[in-house]
Design an enzyme around this catalytic site. Structure first.
Site, PDB file in Angstrom:
ATOM      1  N   GLY A 303     102.022  -9.650 102.122  1.00  0.00           N
ATOM      2  CA  GLY A 303     101.687  -8.302 101.673  1.00  0.00           C
ATOM      3  C   GLY A 303     101.321  -8.313 100.202  1.00  0.00           C
ATOM      4  N   GLU A 304     101.591  -7.198  99.538  1.00  0.00           N
ATOM      5  CA  GLU A 304     101.359  -6.978  98.100  1.00  0.00           C
ATOM      6  C   GLU A 304      99.932  -7.273  97.645  1.00  0.00           C
ATOM      7  OE1 GLU A 304     103.246 -10.932  95.840  1.00  0.00           O
ATOM      8  OE2 GLU A 304     104.642  -9.459  96.686  1.00  0.00           O
ATOM      9  N   GLY A 305      98.974  -7.269  98.572  1.00  0.00           N
ATOM     10  CA  GLY A 305      97.583  -7.492  98.212  1.00  0.00           C
ATOM     11  C   GLY A 305      97.211  -8.933  97.994  1.00  0.00           C
TER      12      GLY A 305
END
Length: 338
Positions: A303-305
């Site tokens: 996640g988190e880009g």
């Protein structure tokens, strides 16, 4: 929920401008003169066309790429669906801003702007097994916030998220949109054991049952089952289309925002590139339902880009090659024989 609360967003999703095919033609014209066999860079060539089409520029740019992380908390964590407590969302937000997270390091190394948007972390959404995640006013306001978040000179946006429990709400969204049970869509998220995975699937099933009859539109599904970060990412997807900014969507949770947009109007995500196929259960199935495929398949589920940033690096490399490779004439290289 009343349809009028989301009418403006429905209209924006239906009325997004088309891509600039003249800009794509100009890119292809230059590409054909570069010192390489036609099409030999494969999808790297398509990435330059993607930038040109949705920036509306025959000479696309990546002067101001940005990763936007939207962070939120979720009441469904009360059901034991995550291996980590809710406080970790704020702690990771702090880690992002201090430069200690993977996405922070990727962005620093490759000169990509990173912005983190905190969405009422001290006020988790409702536990979707009991109540709606958001009322219509909160959901609409959060979509609008996401639309405003990307103001500026951004020429490529990567959307990512942080939120303990958000793979559960994303799985619930997919189940509501595409059918199936919780077990069909949930994965281990941040590292659940078998018992935790079973609780997660059960929570999705109970949420679907609790809100049955009220999940009659994509935006109603978002409000009842989603999260603030997903609503904000939807807003960013809407705004970028109208501002001529191409988007790279990260993994399992970020794709849920694109899935809502796609369910309203499949063409609404034409300006979106999906960065990768997450190792999280169900992501590949969701992409398939949208007729999409991930650029990368690295077994990631952070996640988190992070996956979106890696895809942006590929875009940056592709654009550099397109701009700086010599043409056949410049290099005095003979072209293909007729």
């Amino acid at each position: 929920m009343s349809a009028h609360a989301f009418a403006d967003f429905q209209d924006l999703l239906m009325l997004g401008p088309d891509g600039d095919e003249a800009a794509v033609a100009a890119v292809r014209q230059r590409e054909a003169r570069l010192t390489k066999p036609a099409g030999s860079l494969g999808r790297m060539e398509e990435l330059v066309e993607f930038l040109a089409r949705w920036q509306g520029k025959s000479e696309p740019t990546m002067d101001d790429p940005m990763v936007a992380i939207f962070a939120a908390n979720h009441g469904v964590t009360d059901q034991g669906v995550s291996a980590y407590p809710r406080e970790v969302t704020q702690q990771m937000v702090n880690n992002f801003t201090r430069g200690g997270a993977a996405i922070s390091q990727i962005c620093a190394l490759h000169e990509i702007n990173l912005r983190v948007f905190e969405l009422a972390l001290d006020v988790p959404t409702g536990d979707i097994t009991v109540v709606p995640a958001m009322d219509e006013r909160t959901c609409a306001a959060t979509i609008a916030y996401g639309m405003e978040a990307i103001a500026g000179d951004v020429d490529l946006l990567c959307i990512g998220e942080m939120g303990i429990g958000n793979t559960t709400v994303a799985a619930a969204i997919y189940a509501a949109l595409y059918g199936g049970s919780g077990a069909d869509w949930v994965g281990r998220g941040t590292g659940l054991d078998d018992a935790g995975l079973a609780r997660k699937a059960d929570a999705v099933d109970r949420a679907l049952q609790r809100h049955a009859g009220r999940l009659d539109s994509p935006l109603a599904i978002l409000a009842h089952l989603g999260g603030r970060e997903i609503a904000a990412m939807l807003g960013a997807i809407i705004a970028t289309r109208h501002q001529k900014v191409p988007v790279i969507v990260d993994g399992f949770v970020a794709t849920a925002a694109a899935a809502i947009a796609h369910a309203v109007n499949p063409a609404a995500i034409d300006h979106c590139l999906f960065a990768h196929v997450s190792a999280e259960g169900g992501h590949d199935k969701a992409l398939e339902r949208m007729g999409a495929n991930g650029l990368l398949d690295l077994g990631m589920r952070l996640g988190e880009g992070s996956g979106a940033a890696l895809a942006a690096i590929l875009c940056k490399t592709a654009l550099h090659l397109h701009k700086n490779m010599a043409t056949f004439d410049e290099a005095s290289v003979s072209e293909k024989s007729d």
